[in-house]
Design an enzyme around this catalytic site. Structure first.
Site, PDB file in Angstrom:
ATOM      1  N   LEU A 161      16.312  -6.106 -13.943  1.00 58.50           N
ATOM      2  CA  LEU A 161      16.067  -6.498 -15.444  1.00 58.50           C
ATOM      3  C   LEU A 161      16.294  -5.419 -16.393  1.00 58.50           C
ATOM      4  O   LEU A 161      15.442  -5.313 -17.429  1.00 58.50           O
ATOM      5  CB  LEU A 161      14.453  -7.015 -15.615  1.00 58.50           C
ATOM      6  CG  LEU A 161      14.343  -8.419 -14.855  1.00 58.50           C
ATOM      7  CD1 LEU A 161      12.876  -8.811 -14.925  1.00 58.50           C
ATOM      8  CD2 LEU A 161      15.237  -9.590 -15.403  1.00 58.50           C
ATOM      9  N   LYS A 197      13.531 -21.243 -15.575  1.00 59.02           N
ATOM     10  CA  LYS A 197      14.479 -20.845 -14.547  1.00 59.02           C
ATOM     11  C   LYS A 197      14.028 -20.528 -13.091  1.00 59.02           C
ATOM     12  O   LYS A 197      13.061 -19.656 -12.911  1.00 59.02           O
ATOM     13  CB  LYS A 197      15.395 -19.736 -14.824  1.00 59.02           C
ATOM     14  CG  LYS A 197      16.483 -19.313 -14.070  1.00 59.02           C
ATOM     15  CD  LYS A 197      17.326 -18.433 -14.475  1.00 59.02           C
ATOM     16  CE  LYS A 197      18.539 -17.728 -13.668  1.00 59.02           C
ATOM     17  NZ  LYS A 197      19.246 -16.721 -14.392  1.00 59.02           N
ATOM     18  N   GLY A 219      27.551 -17.385 -13.173  1.00 59.87           N
ATOM     19  CA  GLY A 219      27.214 -16.114 -13.095  1.00 59.87           C
ATOM     20  C   GLY A 219      28.206 -15.155 -12.570  1.00 59.87           C
ATOM     21  O   GLY A 219      29.107 -14.562 -13.327  1.00 59.87           O
ATOM     22  N   ASN A 260      17.066 -15.492 -22.971  1.00 60.17           N
ATOM     23  CA  ASN A 260      16.274 -15.533 -21.489  1.00 60.17           C
ATOM     24  C   ASN A 260      15.432 -14.394 -21.626  1.00 60.17           C
ATOM     25  O   ASN A 260      15.705 -13.057 -21.723  1.00 60.17           O
ATOM     26  CB  ASN A 260      17.487 -15.016 -20.309  1.00 60.17           C
ATOM     27  CG  ASN A 260      17.134 -14.926 -18.791  1.00 60.17           C
ATOM     28  OD1 ASN A 260      16.445 -14.291 -18.553  1.00 60.17           O
ATOM     29  ND2 ASN A 260      17.579 -16.196 -18.254  1.00 60.17           N
ATOM     30  N   LYS A 295      21.311 -11.679 -21.563  1.00 58.86           N
ATOM     31  CA  LYS A 295      20.652 -10.660 -20.864  1.00 58.86           C
ATOM     32  C   LYS A 295      19.016 -10.620 -20.657  1.00 58.86           C
ATOM     33  O   LYS A 295      18.479 -10.804 -21.705  1.00 58.86           O
ATOM     34  CB  LYS A 295      20.999  -9.110 -21.108  1.00 58.86           C
ATOM     35  CG  LYS A 295      20.496  -7.997 -20.230  1.00 58.86           C
ATOM     36  CD  LYS A 295      21.111  -8.123 -18.727  1.00 58.86           C
ATOM     37  CE  LYS A 295      20.177  -7.309 -17.899  1.00 58.86           C
ATOM     38  NZ  LYS A 295      19.964  -7.401 -16.493  1.00 58.86           N
ATOM     39  N   CYS A 352      12.908 -13.626 -10.824  1.00 62.92           N
ATOM     40  CA  CYS A 352      13.772 -12.550 -10.922  1.00 62.92           C
ATOM     41  C   CYS A 352      13.129 -11.884  -9.498  1.00 62.92           C
ATOM     42  O   CYS A 352      12.173 -11.487  -9.382  1.00 62.92           O
ATOM     43  CB  CYS A 352      13.655 -11.598 -11.792  1.00 62.92           C
ATOM     44  SG  CYS A 352      14.757  -9.941 -11.341  1.00 62.92           S
ATOM     45  N   ASN A 389      22.550  -7.745  -6.066  1.00 61.05           N
ATOM     46  CA  ASN A 389      22.285  -7.289  -6.965  1.00 61.05           C
ATOM     47  C   ASN A 389      20.845  -6.840  -7.069  1.00 61.05           C
ATOM     48  O   ASN A 389      20.046  -7.769  -6.863  1.00 61.05           O
ATOM     49  CB  ASN A 389      22.735  -7.872  -8.455  1.00 61.05           C
ATOM     50  CG  ASN A 389      21.735  -8.548  -9.080  1.00 61.05           C
ATOM     51  OD1 ASN A 389      20.761  -7.878  -9.820  1.00 61.05           O
ATOM     52  ND2 ASN A 389      21.826  -9.800  -8.965  1.00 61.05           N
TER      53      ASN A 389
END
Lengths: 301, 251
Positions: free
Chosen positions: A73, A166, A266, A100, A45, A131, A69
């Site tokens: 975070l 990422k 995912g 992560n 997470k 994100c 979603n």
């Protein structure tokens, strides 16, 4: 070496299947469903320097062949991740795990990465500069090549383990961002994070998500992800971890044919807690169908 | 928690938009009243979380309200069709605190999970009073089921067309040892303000996974052990049932 084994930044993986961050917690929820040591590894997470509750609910909406979603975070902060979550994770998962990390400043990325870099269980650092659900951070680092390179350099300066950047698909030229990360010293890139989207509730005429927009994932995004993995694989020499809507062994093969050295899964974990075990279990038969002796032969860029 | 394939043995309307779905199969793994199941539907990406009305051996009964395309689709499924179901989700009600005369307060689609709870409480020798609230007579269901169990039942309707006129909070009995409730949030807030004892509340939230992985349904709670501190719980995992003392209402 087995038919499924690959390697990622010098570390061996029994197979290329890696549950993606944000869909697998810290592993122990899934250990109640199956022995998660069958995984290549998993990306835990998304962790930030300080604890975050995330966005107000509703944080989840459905869309055709996928979901949106806007969790934002949620995590207990790196100190508690190290003190509480990693020991629990260690009891159920005995391979190196992918840490992560997200942040809102270069310093925050550095501090969090430096702390996790010292953890024996951590094999790779996956640095999320993509994100879409946090304001004033996250994705803004991942939408500009210079900013992405800056985060990469900052993290590389304070860590020893392989750093995987990422990437966000919400950009005009993802290959340029990937190249900037590679030039700044990234050991690999992973892509794609979610695509920005939204839904409106017809009855209330209001957005379903309190955050209005969120990140789209699931099979709906697979072709977009595949195209981006293809483009990035041709722009950089470092390994590419492919993700976005993978839900079957065939999707894994397709993603590796596009250039991925490993894949992350995912949203599929959320609709079927056993998804990754089923995908791994189905890989040999799918490989037989397409005349693939071992997965390493697909990684030929 | 378990993934299992269940066969539909009945799917009948109780009101214009409330259905009772009967399922049969192995591996139900339900341990407490108030737990829920998460149902996969063809062509829908996310599962649909539905509370458990009743379970006996391999027989499972759910009561659900059609609120959108997914539950509409479910309502059209026929006997003999199969459903992939994740069962045994959520914490469920803790019966140990019920005392001798627990009060159950259910509103609309929040009534079903109280049925199995009532059955278990009666089995444990408790005197159970159930107050069931609906908007209007046409929406009433479950009254006879609760009476057949042996509960004292009070039905209230907002328009007075059936039972007493008013809300569940207008029908609190003089004496009760504890309460358990499930219903729409405005009702839960009213129960919170009205109740004189401790109790447990079952909440609804939009869920991604239903088993604690996605953090989609998180809520803030008070930490009774550490006054002033706030923690989070996942409605799907540490909920859907929360204790009165830990609830933090959003403004």
């Amino acid at each position: 070496m087995g038919r499924l084994s690959v390697e990622l930044c010098g570390l061996p993986l029994d197979n290329p299947v890696i549950p993606a961050s944000g869909t697998f917690g810290f592993g122990y929820e899934f250990a109640e469903w199956y022995d998660i040591n069958c995984l290549g590894t998993f990306s835990f997470k998304g962790t930030t320097r300080e604890a975050r509750f995330g966005n107000p609910t509703p944080r989840i909406a459905e869309c055709p062949s996928g979901m949106i979603n806007a969790v934002g975070l949620q995590n207990p902060g790196v100190d508690r991740v190290i003190a509480e979550e990693l020991p629990k994770l260690k009891r159920v998962f005995h391979k190196p795990v992918m840490a992560n990390v997200s942040g809102f400043s270069l310093q925050e990325y550095q501090e969090t990465c430096a702390l996790l870099d010292q953890e024996e269980q951590v094999g790779w650092l996956e640095v999320n500069i993509s994100c879409p659900n946090v304001h004033g951070g996250g994705m803004s680092f991942g939408t500009d090549p210079a900013a992405a390179a800056e985060v990469t350099r900052a993290v590389k300066a304070v860590t020893h383990k392989p750093v995987i950047m990422k990437l966000s698909p919400n950009v005009t030229d993802i290959a340029a961002i990937a190249k900037a990360c590679e030039d700044a010293g990234a050991d690999a890139v992973s892509l794609i994070n979610t695509l920005q989207g939204m839904r409106i509730d017809l009855r209330t005429r209001r957005p379903v998500l309190q955050n209005v927009t969120g990140g789209v994932s699931g099979p709906a995004v697979f072709p977009v992800a595949l195209r981006m993995v293809w483009q990035v694989s041709r722009a950089v020499r470092i390994p590419v971890v492919g993700m976005g809507g993978i839900s079957s062994p065939e999707d894994v093969l397709e993603m590796m044919m596009a250039g991925a050295s490993a894949v992350e899964v995912g949203a599929a974990n959320l609709t079927d807690p056993l998804a990754c075990r089923k995908i791994i279990g189905g890989l040999p038969a799918a490989m037989d169908r397409y005349g693939i002796e071992n997965l390493r032969e697909l990684i030929n860029r | 928690m378990k993934e299992t394939l269940l066969t539909i043995t009945g799917n009948i309307p109780l009101t214009a938009n409330v259905y009772r779905l009967s399922l049969r199969g192995e591996g139900l793994e339900l341990h407490r009243p108030g737990q829920f199941v998460n149902i996969a539907l063809a062509g829908r990406f996310l599962r649909r979380p539905i509370s458990v009305f009743d379970q006996e051996g391999e027989e499972l009964r759910l009561i659900y309200k059609t609120v959108g395309a997914g539950t509409d689709q479910l309502s059209r499924m026929r006997t003999g069709e199969k459903l992939n179901v994740l069962t045994g989700l959520g914490n469920g009600y803790d019966l140990s605190r019920a005392g001798e005369a627990p009060l159950l307060l259910g509103g609309g689609a929040g009534v079903p999970p109280l049925y199995l709870l009532a059955r278990e409480l009666l089995k444990a020798g408790k005197t159970v009073h159930a107050v069931l609230g609906f908007n209007t007579e046409a929406e009433v269901f479950g009254e006879a089921d609760f009476r057949a169990l042996g509960c004292e039942v009070t039905v209230v309707t907002a328009d007075g067309s059936h039972g007493r006129k008013g809300f569940v909070t207008d029908a609190f009995p003089e004496n009760y040892s504890y309460f358990f409730t499930c219903g729409p949030e405005p009702m839960l807030r009213a129960v919170y303000r009205t109740a004189k004892t401790d109790g447990q509340f079952s909440f609804e939230e939009r869920m991604g996974c239903g088993f604690g992985a996605c953090m989609g349904c998180s809520c803030r709670v008070k930490d009774p052990e550490h006054p002033g501190e706030i923690r989070y719980k996942r409605i799907c995992r540490e909920g859907p049932v929360l204790e009165k003392g830990e609830i933090l209402w959003d403004a």
